[in-house]
Design an enzyme around this catalytic site. Structure first.
Site, PDB file in Angstrom:
ATOM      1  N   LYS A  93     -25.002   5.845  -1.080  1.00 65.25           N
ATOM      2  CA  LYS A  93     -24.973   6.947  -2.863  1.00 65.25           C
ATOM      3  C   LYS A  93     -24.886   5.143  -3.935  1.00 65.25           C
ATOM      4  CE  LYS A  93     -20.866   9.409  -1.331  1.00 65.25           C
ATOM      5  NZ  LYS A  93     -19.304   9.314  -1.480  1.00 65.25           N
ATOM      6  N   LYS A 146     -17.390  -1.664  -2.786  1.00 68.29           N
ATOM      7  CA  LYS A 146     -16.973  -0.643  -3.311  1.00 68.29           C
ATOM      8  C   LYS A 146     -18.624   1.048  -3.244  1.00 68.29           C
ATOM      9  CE  LYS A 146     -15.204  -3.322  -6.719  1.00 68.29           C
ATOM     10  NZ  LYS A 146     -14.824  -3.792  -8.053  1.00 68.29           N
ATOM     11  N   GLY A 147     -18.972   0.505  -2.391  1.00 70.10           N
ATOM     12  CA  GLY A 147     -19.859   1.764  -1.987  1.00 70.10           C
ATOM     13  C   GLY A 147     -21.525   1.291  -2.842  1.00 70.10           C
ATOM     14  N   LEU A 148     -21.698   0.674  -2.901  1.00 67.37           N
ATOM     15  CA  LEU A 148     -23.158   0.416  -3.352  1.00 67.37           C
ATOM     16  C   LEU A 148     -23.873  -0.343  -2.181  1.00 67.37           C
ATOM     17  CD1 LEU A 148     -24.688  -0.754  -6.670  1.00 67.37           C
ATOM     18  CD2 LEU A 148     -23.327  -3.278  -5.431  1.00 67.37           C
ATOM     19  N   LEU A 149     -23.607  -0.056  -1.662  1.00 67.04           N
ATOM     20  CA  LEU A 149     -24.085  -0.511  -0.171  1.00 67.04           C
ATOM     21  C   LEU A 149     -24.545   0.026   0.737  1.00 67.04           C
ATOM     22  CD1 LEU A 149     -23.602  -4.927   0.044  1.00 67.04           C
ATOM     23  CD2 LEU A 149     -25.536  -3.496  -0.794  1.00 67.04           C
ATOM     24  N   THR A 150     -24.400   1.896  -0.268  1.00 64.49           N
ATOM     25  CA  THR A 150     -24.247   2.799   1.114  1.00 64.49           C
ATOM     26  C   THR A 150     -25.719   4.083  -0.121  1.00 64.49           C
ATOM     27  OG1 THR A 150     -23.162   4.206  -0.243  1.00 64.49           O
ATOM     28  CG2 THR A 150     -21.981   2.596   1.949  1.00 64.49           C
ATOM     29  N   TYR A 160       0.875  -1.144  -0.257  1.00 58.46           N
ATOM     30  CA  TYR A 160      -0.233   0.284   0.060  1.00 58.46           C
ATOM     31  C   TYR A 160       1.363   1.357  -0.169  1.00 58.46           C
ATOM     32  CZ  TYR A 160      -3.775  -3.063   1.259  1.00 58.46           C
ATOM     33  OH  TYR A 160      -4.450  -4.149   1.588  1.00 58.46           O
ATOM     34  N   GLY A 186     -14.922  -5.730   1.720  1.00 57.53           N
ATOM     35  CA  GLY A 186     -15.199  -4.959   0.851  1.00 57.53           C
ATOM     36  C   GLY A 186     -17.255  -5.434   1.762  1.00 57.53           C
ATOM     37  N   PRO A 187     -16.801  -4.584   2.520  1.00 56.48           N
ATOM     38  CA  PRO A 187     -18.695  -4.572   3.728  1.00 56.48           C
ATOM     39  C   PRO A 187     -19.604  -3.880   2.488  1.00 56.48           C
ATOM     40  CG  PRO A 187     -17.141  -4.298   4.743  1.00 56.48           C
ATOM     41  CD  PRO A 187     -16.150  -4.686   3.766  1.00 56.48           C
TER      42      PRO A 187
END
Length: 302
Positions: free
Chosen positions: A207, A201-205, A50, A197-198
């Site tokens: 947004k 990528k933001g799909l479960l927020t 990283y 990845g819970p």
């Protein structure tokens, strides 16, 4: 915050901070890490690649004032060999693992690592050699425990049967529920899952609509775009925030060690913590799980 115990006795907070998104501004990263500590997060996850090692340095520096605490757990990863020119190649050799741990310890400012994980892996690796490297590091006192970061069932099963791994890190969330097919085996070996990845990528927020169109225009897994959109819309009809739903779903599994959330600013982390701490009843989680498809790993099975 609840702590889950590994075979070695190490206790990790059920919500962990994935440090990959911290960036290279130390003050900003320090604020995120301190906010995590203030809210009961004691597991911090990084990797040697990283920001080409800078992330480990930042994590180590930010946590240095708290090293007297016996509940702080730091995990890092190895296997992606970064050359001086910036090129990278996969290197699961004993020689590299045993050399690289010293570099990670130096960057983190530690004498011993709590958790050292192989950052990937294939069934064609020199598996027994790799495992022996981690075993030797544990015997030498340089690491307390070790684990595997992988989504390959054949690799995961080999390590479960032939090593003393204590954690398996895999992408795991309400949509990508593929790890469910391995949980019984993982449980039998008393290994804990680190769910990365819970929020997918933001799909479960909140947004989700924007993320859907920007990152999932071709769908994903067994979903085409329209199916995924309809699924997210149906989940959003529940009287529960999408993030709280996926966190609640993950927390119901006995094999869970920690849910790893990333954050690029303090407010994002605070929002994730709020939704993680939200109580979601079993009926709501069951209903949400019935909405999504049951996915299975289809590659790297043998």
């Amino acid at each position: 915050m609840q702590k889950n115990t590994l075979k070695s006795g190490i206790q990790i907070s059920e919500l962990g901070l994935g440090c990959m998104s911290l960036g290279t501004d130390f003050k900003k990263a320090e604020a995120i890490i301190h906010t995590a500590l203030e809210n009961g997060i004691t597991y911090f996850d990084t990797a040697d690649i990283y920001d080409k090692g800078v992330n480990e340095e930042i994590v180590g520096k930010a946590l240095k004032p708290f090293q007297q605490r016996n509940d702080l757990i730091i995990g890092t990863k190895v296997g992606n060999h970064l050359k001086s020119n910036g090129d990278m190649f996969w290197d699961p050799s004993k020689k590299y693992i045993k050399e690289n741990v010293k570099s990670s310890l130096k960057r983190l400012g530690l004498d011993q690592l709590d958790l050292y994980m192989l950052h990937g892996g294939t069934i064609d690796d020199p598996l027994d050699e790799t495992i022996s490297a981690f075993d030797e590091l544990k015997q030498e006192g340089l690491i307390k425990s070790y684990g595997l970061s992988s989504i390959r069932p054949n690799v995961i099963r080999y390590y479960l049967k032939h090593s003393q791994i204590e954690t398996i890190m895999s992408q795991f969330n309400l949509i990508d529920n593929r790890p469910e097919m391995l949980l019984e085996e993982i449980n039998q070996h008393e290994v804990k899952v680190l769910a990365r990845g819970p929020l997918f990528k933001g799909l479960l927020t909140q947004k989700s609509e924007k993320v859907l169109s920007q990152k999932f225009e071709d769908g994903i897994f067994d979903y085409d775009y329209d199916e995924l959109k309809d699924t997210i819309l149906e989940l959003r009809e529940k009287d529960t925030h999408l993030s709280a739903l996926t966190f609640g779903y993950l927390k119901r599994f006995n094999a869970l060690g920690s849910v790893i959330v990333g954050a690029s600013d303090v407010n994002q982390l605070k929002e994730n913590i709020t939704h993680f701490n939200q109580d979601v009843d079993a009926h709501t989680i069951d209903a949400a799980r019935k909405i999504v498809k049951t996915l299975k790993y289809t590659q790297h099975l043998d």
